[in-house]
Scaffold this active site. Sequence first.
Site, mmCIF file in Angstrom:
data_model
loop_
_atom_site.group_PDB
_atom_site.id
_atom_site.type_symbol
_atom_site.label_atom_id
_atom_site.label_comp_id
_atom_site.label_asym_id
_atom_site.label_seq_id
_atom_site.Cartn_x
_atom_site.Cartn_y
_atom_site.Cartn_z
ATOM 1 N N GLY A 157 12.712 48.746 26.512
ATOM 2 C CA GLY A 157 13.528 49.485 25.393
ATOM 3 C C GLY A 157 13.218 49.188 24.113
ATOM 4 O O GLY A 157 13.567 49.669 23.071
ATOM 5 N N CYS A 158 12.481 47.982 23.709
ATOM 6 C CA CYS A 158 12.096 47.615 22.469
ATOM 7 C C CYS A 158 10.689 47.936 21.963
ATOM 8 O O CYS A 158 9.853 48.386 22.722
ATOM 9 C CB CYS A 158 12.297 45.961 22.397
ATOM 10 S SG CYS A 158 13.975 45.304 22.566
#
Length: 148
Positions: free
Chosen positions: A60-61
């Site tokens: 999710g980064c």
Amino acid sequence: MTDSALAVHPFGTAITEETLKQTFAPLTQWEDKYRQLILLGKQLPALSDALKAQAKEIPGCENRVWLGFRVSDGKMHFFGDSEGRIVRGLLAVLLTAVEGKRAADLLTQSPLALFDELGLRAQLSASRGQGLVALSDAVQNAARQALA
């Protein structure tokens, strides 16, 4: 994992929350804060492949990010790395906020409170903001794991 295997970093020890507050307080322009984040990120030592393997890659980064921890004397010690310059700086701020704290304390206070105090979260892109939340969740999951 032994202490000697950890990447030693200055965040939470030599660079404290108070240090960051003093550093960021006079910065009113986002560009200045951006530069300061890059400088902080440069102080974060790169993780060896072995430590990256022990750490968890955070989904999710915007950039690849690894975060690992160990517990010693009831305190949590974190280490991490990222491929992105800004994300490394954000990781440095996060490490400052969480390094050396007890797991129970990390569960009662948001690891992102320091970002709000420094005026950093409001200026992040949506994807970086989501990545920061993913890092915060990883810290809290590590704290839960340490208490289990």
